[in-house]
Write a protein that holds these residues in place. Sequence first.
Motif, PDB file in Angstrom:
ATOM      1  N   UNK A 171       0.769  -1.350  -0.070  1.00 41.64           N
ATOM      2  CA  UNK A 171       0.129   0.047  -0.222  1.00 41.64           C
ATOM      3  C   UNK A 171       0.718   1.274  -0.182  1.00 41.64           C
ATOM      4  N   UNK A 172       0.440   2.172  -0.438  1.00 43.32           N
ATOM      5  CA  UNK A 172       1.056   3.365  -0.456  1.00 43.32           C
ATOM      6  C   UNK A 172       0.275   4.280   0.579  1.00 43.32           C
ATOM      7  N   UNK A 173       1.041   5.291   1.282  1.00 45.56           N
ATOM      8  CA  UNK A 173       0.293   6.084   2.295  1.00 45.56           C
ATOM      9  C   UNK A 173      -0.869   6.634   1.852  1.00 45.56           C
ATOM     10  N   UNK A 216      -7.371   8.154   8.474  1.00 51.68           N
ATOM     11  CA  UNK A 216      -6.919   7.287   9.243  1.00 51.68           C
ATOM     12  C   UNK A 216      -7.639   6.459  10.002  1.00 51.68           C
ATOM     13  N   UNK A 217      -9.013   6.859  10.200  1.00 54.44           N
ATOM     14  CA  UNK A 217     -10.083   6.022  10.643  1.00 54.44           C
ATOM     15  C   UNK A 217     -10.269   4.858  10.208  1.00 54.44           C
ATOM     16  N   UNK A 218      -9.771   4.696   8.692  1.00 51.99           N
ATOM     17  CA  UNK A 218      -9.839   3.755   7.964  1.00 51.99           C
ATOM     18  C   UNK A 218      -8.648   2.975   7.769  1.00 51.99           C
ATOM     19  N   UNK A 219      -7.682   3.357   8.388  1.00 49.84           N
ATOM     20  CA  UNK A 219      -6.317   2.649   8.056  1.00 49.84           C
ATOM     21  C   UNK A 219      -6.268   1.307   8.705  1.00 49.84           C
ATOM     22  N   UNK A 220      -5.566   0.570   7.842  1.00 49.00           N
ATOM     23  CA  UNK A 220      -5.501  -1.111   8.226  1.00 49.00           C
ATOM     24  C   UNK A 220      -3.981  -0.751   9.349  1.00 49.00           C
ATOM     25  N   UNK A 221      -4.005  -1.947  10.110  1.00 46.82           N
ATOM     26  CA  UNK A 221      -2.862  -2.078  11.089  1.00 46.82           C
ATOM     27  C   UNK A 221      -1.424  -1.889  10.189  1.00 46.82           C
ATOM     28  N   UNK A 222      -1.517  -2.439   9.146  1.00 49.11           N
ATOM     29  CA  UNK A 222      -0.043  -2.284   8.249  1.00 49.11           C
ATOM     30  C   UNK A 222       0.032  -0.978   8.026  1.00 49.11           C
ATOM     31  N   UNK A 267      11.787   6.154 -14.518  1.00 51.86           N
ATOM     32  CA  UNK A 267      10.561   7.189 -14.284  1.00 51.86           C
ATOM     33  C   UNK A 267       9.264   6.673 -14.405  1.00 51.86           C
ATOM     34  N   UNK A 268       9.191   5.243 -14.473  1.00 50.64           N
ATOM     35  CA  UNK A 268       7.890   4.522 -14.879  1.00 50.64           C
ATOM     36  C   UNK A 268       7.172   4.431 -13.676  1.00 50.64           C
ATOM     37  N   UNK A 269       7.557   4.497 -12.364  1.00 55.88           N
ATOM     38  CA  UNK A 269       6.797   4.325 -11.155  1.00 55.88           C
ATOM     39  C   UNK A 269       6.634   5.788 -10.527  1.00 55.88           C
ATOM     40  N   UNK A 270       5.682   6.146 -10.391  1.00 55.64           N
ATOM     41  CA  UNK A 270       5.601   7.743  -9.723  1.00 55.64           C
ATOM     42  C   UNK A 270       5.337   7.484  -8.333  1.00 55.64           C
ATOM     43  N   UNK A 271       4.724   6.649  -7.736  1.00 56.04           N
ATOM     44  CA  UNK A 271       4.353   6.660  -6.441  1.00 56.04           C
ATOM     45  C   UNK A 271       5.530   6.029  -5.355  1.00 56.04           C
ATOM     46  N   UNK A 272       6.462   5.743  -5.909  1.00 54.96           N
ATOM     47  CA  UNK A 272       7.419   4.996  -5.078  1.00 54.96           C
ATOM     48  C   UNK A 272       8.718   5.498  -5.451  1.00 54.96           C
ATOM     49  N   UNK A 273       9.741   5.324  -4.259  1.00 54.54           N
ATOM     50  CA  UNK A 273      11.175   5.754  -4.572  1.00 54.54           C
ATOM     51  C   UNK A 273      12.159   4.748  -4.000  1.00 54.54           C
ATOM     52  N   UNK A 274      12.844   4.060  -5.111  1.00 56.65           N
ATOM     53  CA  UNK A 274      13.286   2.680  -4.572  1.00 56.65           C
ATOM     54  C   UNK A 274      14.835   2.822  -5.022  1.00 56.65           C
ATOM     55  N   UNK A 275      15.541   4.336  -4.715  1.00 61.14           N
ATOM     56  CA  UNK A 275      16.572   4.545  -5.226  1.00 61.14           C
ATOM     57  C   UNK A 275      17.463   5.090  -4.113  1.00 61.14           C
ATOM     58  N   UNK A 276      17.108   4.972  -3.253  1.00 61.81           N
ATOM     59  CA  UNK A 276      18.104   5.513  -1.800  1.00 61.81           C
ATOM     60  C   UNK A 276      18.727   4.292  -1.164  1.00 61.81           C
ATOM     61  N   UNK A 277      20.145   4.447  -0.981  1.00 62.96           N
ATOM     62  CA  UNK A 277      20.634   3.244  -0.262  1.00 62.96           C
ATOM     63  C   UNK A 277      21.151   3.697   0.780  1.00 62.96           C
ATOM     64  N   UNK A 278      21.804   2.694   1.886  1.00 60.06           N
ATOM     65  CA  UNK A 278      22.415   2.921   2.974  1.00 60.06           C
ATOM     66  C   UNK A 278      23.933   2.659   2.836  1.00 60.06           C
ATOM     67  N   UNK A 279      24.670   3.478   2.852  1.00 56.07           N
ATOM     68  CA  UNK A 279      26.050   3.357   2.474  1.00 56.07           C
ATOM     69  C   UNK A 279      26.736   2.331   3.550  1.00 56.07           C
ATOM     70  N   UNK A 280      28.127   1.906   3.147  1.00 52.60           N
ATOM     71  CA  UNK A 280      28.937   1.177   3.904  1.00 52.60           C
ATOM     72  C   UNK A 280      29.440   2.065   5.061  1.00 52.60           C
ATOM     73  N   UNK A 281      29.612   3.469   4.559  1.00 54.31           N
ATOM     74  CA  UNK A 281      30.294   4.445   5.676  1.00 54.31           C
ATOM     75  C   UNK A 281      28.917   4.933   6.509  1.00 54.31           C
ATOM     76  N   UNK A 282      28.014   4.415   6.651  1.00 50.36           N
ATOM     77  CA  UNK A 282      26.994   4.898   7.682  1.00 50.36           C
ATOM     78  C   UNK A 282      26.042   6.085   6.824  1.00 50.36           C
TER      79      UNK A 282
END
Length: 397
Positions: free
Chosen positions: A111-113, A119-125, A342-357
């Motif tokens: 789900x997307x936010x 919020x009354x209708x939000x699911x637990x997830x 750029x085919x997906x507008x509602x998601x951002x899958x490009x951030x990474x957590x680098x080894x240097x923290x």
Amino acid sequence: MSALWFGPGKPSIFTLLTPFLKEASLLETEGVDWQDIEGNRHVSKVYVLICSSDSVAQPLLRNTKQFNGFYGCDFCYHKGGKTYPYDRPEPPLRNEKDHFEKIKPPVEITRTPRSLSERKFWKASEWRAFLLFYALPILKGILPVRFWNNLFLLVFSIYTLLQDTIKTRSILMAEVALKKFVIEFQRLYGKNHMTFNIHLLTHVTQSVKHWGPLWATSTFPFESNMGTLLKYFHGTQYVPSQIARKFLMWRELPEKAKHTIASGNTKVQSFVEKLYVSKRRTDKCDTLNKSIKGFDHPPLQENIPASHRLAIVKLCGNLSNCFWYYSRFLVDGALYHSQTYDRIKKRFNSAVYLKDGQLDSQINVQSDFIHESVTAMNCVQSGRDPDEDDKHADELP
Ligand SMILES: [Zn+2]
């Protein structure tokens, strides 16, 4: 599924528990007789250790007082009732002996936010995603600082207690943070908002010490099965038998398929398999190694800036010509997109957590390189030294 209740009222708890207990005690005394792959026979006995249920079902299962009654907490002697204000000194914990003397045994035994205004209708997830990922960043500057700091304690603790493995030290940290959260919560929001759920937070770490991370005893899997069961009927007629019939059909299908589909018929076999496993479609991707898959046939070479080439050399030791450029790829099941995708507008899958923290979005452009010899996700940021592995392993991301 061991039981399905359909009706306007709640079932008698014995209706549900009696058959379960009969089977459970049989599994405990006689166990299951099975054969391993080498033909050795084993008897495995099954013991019930823990039961995950919500606070409403719990007193029914245990034949105890409900949480909104006086002394309704199962963990301690908080007087409780309608509210559970933070008590100092803290109420004594219930112990085995107390429990023992008071037992009244029964006769048998993705789900997307969604908008905050919805919020009354939000699911637990959705609440889970809000708590763990959205709340702190989006409420910063909106919530007064002392309220935000208070919320941080909750997010920090729940995040900690949800990890795959948790160090004892981390549990203790979460315990301190949760206690502080509850004490401050009462000061900030008032005694009237000290609900049972807030009070339960003071016992959450104890449960983790005994039974492992919170996810291991979560009721989410059961709740999600409820959603599946709701899809098992149409209309309003014969609902229970519709559900039961479909449930049994789904359960028996793999076994029936095994006996009826000709062994060479891979098309039908994989069709049946797909009915049961909803995996991300990976039929069109290139498998580069065990953990990395690239999507869409890549262009042979792109114009690659010098800094990126340097990063690749650093990673692979040489700059051979056999690297490809993917704008979409999977690493150990996690999907990454390059910034150019750029085919997906509602998601951002490009951030990474680098080894240097560092959490960096600068890496986006570089992260879409996968070399033949790379065995794991190994992003290198040009111009920075990424060699200090796991320096931040103990810290929060
Ligand atoms: Zn309590």
